[in-house]
Each structure stands twice: as C-alpha cells, then as structure tokens.
Design an enzyme around this catalytic site. Structure first.
Site, mmCIF file in Angstrom:
data_model
loop_
_atom_site.group_PDB
_atom_site.id
_atom_site.type_symbol
_atom_site.label_atom_id
_atom_site.label_comp_id
_atom_site.label_asym_id
_atom_site.label_seq_id
_atom_site.Cartn_x
_atom_site.Cartn_y
_atom_site.Cartn_z
ATOM 1 N N ASP A 1 0.860 -1.182 0.000
ATOM 2 C CA ASP A 1 0.000 0.000 0.000
ATOM 3 C C ASP A 1 0.894 1.229 0.000
ATOM 4 O O ASP A 1 2.084 1.147 0.300
ATOM 5 C CB ASP A 1 -0.908 -0.008 1.246
ATOM 6 C CG ASP A 1 -1.800 1.224 1.307
ATOM 7 O OD1 ASP A 1 -2.310 1.638 0.247
ATOM 8 O OD2 ASP A 1 -1.976 1.793 2.400
ATOM 9 N N SER A 2 0.301 2.369 -0.293
ATOM 10 C CA SER A 2 1.026 3.629 -0.234
ATOM 11 C C SER A 2 1.516 3.933 1.183
ATOM 12 O O SER A 2 2.433 4.719 1.360
ATOM 13 C CB SER A 2 0.117 4.752 -0.708
ATOM 14 O OG SER A 2 -1.081 4.735 0.040
ATOM 15 N N TYR B 1 -0.566 8.582 -2.191
ATOM 16 C CA TYR B 1 -0.537 8.386 -3.637
ATOM 17 C C TYR B 1 -1.786 9.007 -4.289
ATOM 18 O O TYR B 1 -1.789 9.293 -5.479
ATOM 19 C CB TYR B 1 -0.560 6.891 -3.980
ATOM 20 C CG TYR B 1 0.707 6.105 -3.764
ATOM 21 C CD1 TYR B 1 1.817 6.622 -3.102
ATOM 22 C CD2 TYR B 1 0.796 4.793 -4.247
ATOM 23 C CE1 TYR B 1 2.960 5.857 -2.916
ATOM 24 C CE2 TYR B 1 1.936 4.028 -4.079
ATOM 25 C CZ TYR B 1 3.013 4.557 -3.404
ATOM 26 O OH TYR B 1 4.138 3.797 -3.229
ATOM 27 N N CYS C 1 -3.791 -0.990 -2.065
ATOM 28 C CA CYS C 1 -4.093 0.423 -2.284
ATOM 29 C C CYS C 1 -5.101 0.582 -3.430
ATOM 30 O O CYS C 1 -4.862 0.093 -4.544
ATOM 31 C CB CYS C 1 -2.798 1.153 -2.624
ATOM 32 S SG CYS C 1 -3.011 2.904 -2.926
ATOM 33 N N ASN C 2 -6.198 1.276 -3.164
ATOM 34 C CA ASN C 2 -7.195 1.503 -4.214
ATOM 35 C C ASN C 2 -6.630 2.340 -5.351
ATOM 36 O O ASN C 2 -6.902 2.082 -6.518
ATOM 37 C CB ASN C 2 -8.413 2.227 -3.640
ATOM 38 C CG ASN C 2 -9.306 1.311 -2.839
ATOM 39 O OD1 ASN C 2 -10.321 0.854 -3.322
ATOM 40 N ND2 ASN C 2 -8.921 1.026 -1.606
ATOM 41 N N THR C 3 -5.832 3.353 -5.000
ATOM 42 C CA THR C 3 -5.291 4.238 -6.032
ATOM 43 C C THR C 3 -4.372 3.466 -6.968
ATOM 44 O O THR C 3 -4.442 3.614 -8.196
ATOM 45 C CB THR C 3 -4.544 5.420 -5.368
ATOM 46 O OG1 THR C 3 -5.411 6.027 -4.397
ATOM 47 C CG2 THR C 3 -4.120 6.447 -6.387
ATOM 48 N N GLU D 1 -5.435 9.056 9.676
ATOM 49 C CA GLU D 1 -4.019 8.979 10.071
ATOM 50 C C GLU D 1 -3.811 9.615 11.448
ATOM 51 O O GLU D 1 -3.006 9.158 12.241
ATOM 52 C CB GLU D 1 -3.133 9.725 9.061
ATOM 53 C CG GLU D 1 -3.078 9.091 7.697
ATOM 54 C CD GLU D 1 -2.001 8.040 7.561
ATOM 55 O OE1 GLU D 1 -1.106 8.011 8.411
ATOM 56 O OE2 GLU D 1 -2.077 7.245 6.607
ATOM 57 N N CYS E 1 -11.254 3.150 -0.385
ATOM 58 C CA CYS E 1 -9.934 3.624 0.048
ATOM 59 C C CYS E 1 -9.546 2.839 1.293
ATOM 60 O O CYS E 1 -10.404 2.537 2.132
ATOM 61 C CB CYS E 1 -10.002 5.125 0.362
ATOM 62 S SG CYS E 1 -8.510 5.784 1.113
ATOM 63 N N THR E 2 -8.250 2.547 1.391
ATOM 64 C CA THR E 2 -7.753 1.740 2.511
ATOM 65 C C THR E 2 -8.109 2.303 3.884
ATOM 66 O O THR E 2 -8.243 1.558 4.847
ATOM 67 C CB THR E 2 -6.216 1.681 2.449
ATOM 68 O OG1 THR E 2 -5.726 3.010 2.246
ATOM 69 C CG2 THR E 2 -5.742 0.762 1.364
ATOM 70 N N HIS E 3 -8.210 3.645 3.961
ATOM 71 C CA HIS E 3 -8.386 4.272 5.274
ATOM 72 C C HIS E 3 -9.829 4.278 5.769
ATOM 73 O O HIS E 3 -10.071 4.395 6.961
ATOM 74 C CB HIS E 3 -7.891 5.724 5.221
ATOM 75 C CG HIS E 3 -6.409 5.838 5.159
ATOM 76 N ND1 HIS E 3 -5.658 5.226 4.185
ATOM 77 C CD2 HIS E 3 -5.533 6.500 5.957
ATOM 78 C CE1 HIS E 3 -4.384 5.517 4.387
ATOM 79 N NE2 HIS E 3 -4.280 6.283 5.451
HETATM 80 N N1 DGL Z 1 -3.980 3.825 0.018
HETATM 81 C C1 DGL Z 1 -4.711 4.885 -0.632
HETATM 82 C C2 DGL Z 1 -5.946 4.292 -1.304
HETATM 83 O O1 DGL Z 1 -6.481 3.274 -0.902
HETATM 84 C C3 DGL Z 1 -5.107 5.969 0.337
HETATM 85 C C4 DGL Z 1 -3.927 6.792 0.833
HETATM 86 C C5 DGL Z 1 -3.196 7.495 -0.280
HETATM 87 O O2 DGL Z 1 -3.729 8.452 -0.874
HETATM 88 O O3 DGL Z 1 -2.083 7.064 -0.577
HETATM 89 O O4 DGL Z 1 -6.401 4.842 -2.290
#
Ligand code: DGL
Length: 287
Positions: free
Chosen positions: A19-20, A51, A82-84, A161, A193-195
């Site tokens: 993940d990012s 990311y 990571c979704n992105t 975060e 999104c992961t968060h």
């Molecule tokens: N991990 C990213 C996602 O799931 C979220 C955090 C980021 O922007 O890197 O899209």
C-alpha cells in the site's frame, strides 16, 4: 484481474501485500482473519504516502518499485491493497510480474454491485481513484444494471491517520462527502480507500441519518480477502493449515517493511491492523 500461469509457484511462500502507507494494513487484517495460516509480507511506502493526489505516471512508478521489492521476498502472489494503485497500475503490474496479482477494486466493485438492490451504487475514494474511472469500469464488467456515483473524499485520509475517527470533525467531513451521493439516491456505498474502513461506523450512521434508512456499506478489504481465498484455491497456492488443527492450525507470520518509520508508527499501524505491532518483524527499507 489478470491471472497468468504460475508453474513454479509454491504454496508455502508468503503473500505480498503493499500500500502507499499503513492504511493497507486494513486489508492485511482482513486477510489474516480469513486466512490465518498464510504468511504475509506487507510493504507500506510510508515515505511517499499519499498516492491519491499524485499523477497516474508517478503512482505507476511507485507501484513498480514496491512490487519489485516484494518479489525479492519470493512471494507467491501479490495483493495490491491500495485503491489508487489498483485503479491506475494493476494492468501494468499484471503484465510485468510473473505471478498472480489481485487488486482491491475488482472485489470491492463486485461486492458493491451485489449489495445494490436498485442499481444506484455510491463510491467514496481518493481523487486519483475517482479520476481513473476504475470503479465504474469494474462495476460495468460485472453488472449492466448498476450505475456508479463517485465522490472524492480526500480529507478522510489525514483524519484517519491522525486517529480522528469519532467526533464532530470527521462526522462533518463524512456528511459533506455523502450529501451529493445521497442526493443521487444511492442504495449502497463502497468504501473505496484503505483508510475508510476505520470510519465504517461513523459513515454508516451518517448515511442512515441522511438517507433515512440503513444502507449496505461495503468494505473492499473484506471482499478482497474473500477473493484472495478463492484465487489461492483455484491456483493451488493455498497453504495447508497445518497438523495442530485442535489449536486452530498454523499461525501465519506477518512481516512489515516500511520506507519510513514515523514517530507514531506503532500507534497508527496498530489502529489499521486491529492489533498491536509490538513483537512483529518491522524493518525500514529503501526502494
Ligand atoms: N492507500 C490509498 C488508497 O487506498 C489511500 C492513501 C493514499 O492516498 O495514498 O487509495
């Protein structure tokens, strides 16, 4: 999802997850809950998070570096938590790597489409994921009856975060992001999104208030763990649970690699993972 042939794969090898940052530990948590006997190597690119605000080319470059590093650990399969990255770099990774690659968008989109009873699916995600159009594409590939409505929710990443997952500030931010989706009369919501799974309760409660009814809220982490189990079985890569089944079988290891070690690392990582990281193997690396 692209699944290439894997003649040399070994079921006892670890699964790579990246993940990012540390948010992908929500996916690691879901995988450990469903497949507790599998070993995981998790890479969090903490030095370069987020990311979600970067260009697709930059995300692709970062994703390639993360994947290559995990391949050095002889992983049998790669999960892009990571979704992105899943939105902009999954095809590239699937072509370039000689192992199965699973992203979070396909599983999340499928679970969302299933949850949507009237074909009006909402998705909240980073700006990068929204701009990529990956969710509407993934939903269209599994259902022609579901329309997707997307809303970027950038402030939710730093709030999570910081550990602001309850109270007025996240509630107002969540409400602001949900309002345009509720105006579209969505009937289910994907947390893209992961968060966001850490805000699951708050999001569900705000959505219920705004919409006047309880709607399904889909966590792509759980959907991904479910698809991973199936993929491992199909590819004969699932690790045997071990002999001591009476005691719940073999307990898989979790190794964490991070590109930076922020002061609040243990606290933030534990929040995402749902358990303490003390005693886990955590290593700082360069990419
Ligand atoms: N991990 C990213 C996602 O799931 C979220 C955090 C980021 O922007 O890197 O899209």
């Amino acid at each position: 999802m692209h699944v290439p042939d894997m003649p040399n794969a070994k079921s006892h090898a670890p699964i790579g997850v990246f993940d990012s940052g540390l948010g992908g530990l929500t996916v690691a948590h879901a995988i450990r809950a469903r497949l507790p006997h599998e070993d995981l190597v998790y890479l969090g690119d903490v030095a370069r998070v987020p990311y979600g605000t970067r260009s697709p080319q930059t995300v692709m470059n970062y994703a390639r570096a993360c994947a290559r590093k995990l391949c050095e650990h002889e992983i049998k399969l790669l999960v892009v938590a990571c979704n992105t990255v899943s939105a902009v770099a999954l095809d590239m990774l699937s072509v370039e790597l000689d192992l199965p690659v699973l992203g979070v968008i396909g599983p999340g989109a499928r679970a969302g489409a299933q949850a949507s009873t009237h074909g009006r699916l909402g998705v909240i995600a980073t700006a990068g994921t929204v701009l990529s159009g990956a969710y509407p594409r993934a939903v269209a590939s599994v259902s022609t009856r579901v329309e997707v409505f997307m809303e970027p929710a950038p402030l939710l990443v730093p709030l999570v975060e910081e550990g602001w997952i309850t109270g007025e500030v996240p509630r107002l931010a969540v409400r602001r992001y949900l309002e345009p989706l509720v105006a579209q009369r969505i009937d289910a919501l994907v947390l893209g999104c992961t968060h966001y799974p850490l805000l699951h309760e708050l999001i569900t409660s705000e959505l219920t208030t705004l919409r006047g009814q309880v709607l399904p809220v889909v966590d792509s982490a759980e959907a991904t763990a479910h698809d991973l189990e199936r993929l491992l079985r199909e590819r004969k890569l699932a690790r045997d649970a071990g002999m001591d089944r009476d005691r719940g079988g073999r307990k898989g290891s979790l190794r964490i690699l991070v590109t930076d070690m922020p002061g609040k690392f243990s606290e933030v990582a534990a929040r995402f993972l749902g358990e303490s990281v003390d005693g886990l193997d955590v290593t700082q690396i360069d990419l």
